[in-house]
Motif scaffolding. Sequence first.
Motif, PDB file in Angstrom:
ATOM      1  N   THR A  81       0.874  -1.150   0.000  1.00 23.86           N
ATOM      2  CA  THR A  81       0.000   0.000   0.000  1.00 23.86           C
ATOM      3  C   THR A  81       0.922   1.213   0.000  1.00 23.86           C
ATOM      4  O   THR A  81       1.708   1.386   0.930  1.00 23.86           O
ATOM      5  CB  THR A  81      -0.890   0.000   1.262  1.00 23.86           C
ATOM      6  OG1 THR A  81      -1.674  -1.190   1.255  1.00 23.86           O
ATOM      7  CG2 THR A  81      -1.784   1.198   1.308  1.00 23.86           C
ATOM      8  N   ASN A  84       1.962   8.603  -2.461  1.00 26.77           N
ATOM      9  CA  ASN A  84       2.915   9.432  -3.176  1.00 26.77           C
ATOM     10  C   ASN A  84       2.502  10.886  -3.015  1.00 26.77           C
ATOM     11  O   ASN A  84       1.364  11.245  -3.285  1.00 26.77           O
ATOM     12  CB  ASN A  84       2.917   9.024  -4.661  1.00 26.77           C
ATOM     13  CG  ASN A  84       3.993   9.692  -5.461  1.00 26.77           C
ATOM     14  OD1 ASN A  84       4.884  10.353  -4.939  1.00 26.77           O
ATOM     15  ND2 ASN A  84       3.918   9.526  -6.774  1.00 26.77           N
ATOM     16  N   TYR A  91       2.697   6.997 -12.867  1.00 26.73           N
ATOM     17  CA  TYR A  91       1.936   5.786 -13.171  1.00 26.73           C
ATOM     18  C   TYR A  91       1.768   5.642 -14.684  1.00 26.73           C
ATOM     19  O   TYR A  91       0.727   5.250 -15.183  1.00 26.73           O
ATOM     20  CB  TYR A  91       0.561   5.866 -12.485  1.00 26.73           C
ATOM     21  CG  TYR A  91      -0.009   4.531 -12.096  1.00 26.73           C
ATOM     22  CD1 TYR A  91       0.313   3.960 -10.883  1.00 26.73           C
ATOM     23  CD2 TYR A  91      -0.868   3.849 -12.940  1.00 26.73           C
ATOM     24  CE1 TYR A  91      -0.208   2.743 -10.513  1.00 26.73           C
ATOM     25  CE2 TYR A  91      -1.396   2.627 -12.573  1.00 26.73           C
ATOM     26  CZ  TYR A  91      -1.070   2.084 -11.366  1.00 26.73           C
ATOM     27  OH  TYR A  91      -1.585   0.863 -10.990  1.00 26.73           O
ATOM     28  N   PHE A 105       5.323   3.011  -9.968  1.00 26.85           N
ATOM     29  CA  PHE A 105       4.138   2.491  -9.289  1.00 26.85           C
ATOM     30  C   PHE A 105       3.329   1.580 -10.208  1.00 26.85           C
ATOM     31  O   PHE A 105       2.834   0.544  -9.779  1.00 26.85           O
ATOM     32  CB  PHE A 105       3.288   3.649  -8.754  1.00 26.85           C
ATOM     33  CG  PHE A 105       3.987   4.457  -7.700  1.00 26.85           C
ATOM     34  CD1 PHE A 105       4.027   4.023  -6.387  1.00 26.85           C
ATOM     35  CD2 PHE A 105       4.629   5.635  -8.021  1.00 26.85           C
ATOM     36  CE1 PHE A 105       4.683   4.750  -5.410  1.00 26.85           C
ATOM     37  CE2 PHE A 105       5.280   6.377  -7.054  1.00 26.85           C
ATOM     38  CZ  PHE A 105       5.315   5.939  -5.745  1.00 26.85           C
ATOM     39  N   ASN A 109       2.499  -2.466  -9.838  1.00 31.32           N
ATOM     40  CA  ASN A 109       1.147  -2.993 -10.010  1.00 31.32           C
ATOM     41  C   ASN A 109       1.136  -4.111 -11.048  1.00 31.32           C
ATOM     42  O   ASN A 109       0.511  -5.150 -10.847  1.00 31.32           O
ATOM     43  CB  ASN A 109       0.189  -1.878 -10.430  1.00 31.32           C
ATOM     44  CG  ASN A 109      -1.244  -2.355 -10.505  1.00 31.32           C
ATOM     45  OD1 ASN A 109      -1.780  -2.907  -9.549  1.00 31.32           O
ATOM     46  ND2 ASN A 109      -1.857  -2.156 -11.646  1.00 31.32           N
ATOM     47  N   LEU A 114       1.670  -4.238  -5.993  1.00 29.43           N
ATOM     48  CA  LEU A 114       0.945  -3.061  -5.504  1.00 29.43           C
ATOM     49  C   LEU A 114      -0.530  -3.378  -5.280  1.00 29.43           C
ATOM     50  O   LEU A 114      -1.236  -3.772  -6.205  1.00 29.43           O
ATOM     51  CB  LEU A 114       1.100  -1.911  -6.499  1.00 29.43           C
ATOM     52  CG  LEU A 114       0.530  -0.566  -6.086  1.00 29.43           C
ATOM     53  CD1 LEU A 114       1.212  -0.049  -4.823  1.00 29.43           C
ATOM     54  CD2 LEU A 114       0.689   0.430  -7.217  1.00 29.43           C
ATOM     55  N   TYR A 117      -2.807   2.373  -4.111  1.00 25.86           N
ATOM     56  CA  TYR A 117      -1.940   3.495  -4.428  1.00 25.86           C
ATOM     57  C   TYR A 117      -2.739   4.780  -4.315  1.00 25.86           C
ATOM     58  O   TYR A 117      -3.901   4.837  -4.718  1.00 25.86           O
ATOM     59  CB  TYR A 117      -1.394   3.317  -5.850  1.00 25.86           C
ATOM     60  CG  TYR A 117      -0.506   4.434  -6.344  1.00 25.86           C
ATOM     61  CD1 TYR A 117       0.613   4.832  -5.625  1.00 25.86           C
ATOM     62  CD2 TYR A 117      -0.785   5.087  -7.538  1.00 25.86           C
ATOM     63  CE1 TYR A 117       1.432   5.844  -6.084  1.00 25.86           C
ATOM     64  CE2 TYR A 117       0.038   6.089  -8.011  1.00 25.86           C
ATOM     65  CZ  TYR A 117       1.142   6.464  -7.278  1.00 25.86           C
ATOM     66  OH  TYR A 117       1.958   7.473  -7.739  1.00 25.86           O
ATOM     67  N   CYS A 140      -7.256   4.106  -8.053  1.00 27.12           N
ATOM     68  CA  CYS A 140      -6.301   4.887  -7.265  1.00 27.12           C
ATOM     69  C   CYS A 140      -6.999   6.115  -6.678  1.00 27.12           C
ATOM     70  O   CYS A 140      -7.780   6.779  -7.352  1.00 27.12           O
ATOM     71  CB  CYS A 140      -5.155   5.336  -8.167  1.00 27.12           C
ATOM     72  SG  CYS A 140      -4.060   6.536  -7.411  1.00 27.12           S
TER      73      CYS A 140
END
Length: 179
Positions: A81, A84, A91, A105, A109, A114, A117, A140
């Motif tokens: 988890t 940012n 991303y 990130f 994932n 991940l 996020y 997200c």
Amino acid sequence: MAHAEGIEQTNIKYGENKVYDRMVEEASIRCQRRLANIVRCIARCSLRPICISGGNEDILGLGYGVHLGRTIARGTPSNLTLGNFDCHGDYKNLEERGAHSGNGFSFLNTIGILKKYAVLGLTPYENRESMMEQLISTNCWYRYLDDISVIGAPNRPSLYESLLDMIKALDAENDEVPG
């Protein structure tokens, strides 16, 4: 000027020299193992590690080190988890350039590490539409910097309230992301 583990500072960039590249990769692996050992000890005490990185270029090594340490401590794979605080979502699609600082990130994932996020402080003009669509499609949580009241503007959550919302989104047991 000497650096960690006796490596001299140079102007060589990653990708230009195979010997240098290998030294960087080996140093990264050593750091991941050290981090994994520290996280393993923390997780075995039933505590949650909180790791703070200096930049998005570190997230792959940091993420994998934390994942490895928690997985060893629990005996089962452990998902991350991550929050940012940045004007960039980091991303981007992996197809754009492979693994780099703009998609750490999404890379975590893609390889299944991940779990959740969140990004606090995004700016719409710093993020491509395709990346924003990817953030939305992966559920997200994010908040634009312009939507945060830094000086008490009405009808906007304060920075403190936004931070609490981000923590709630990351800490939620279910996959529903609060707004």
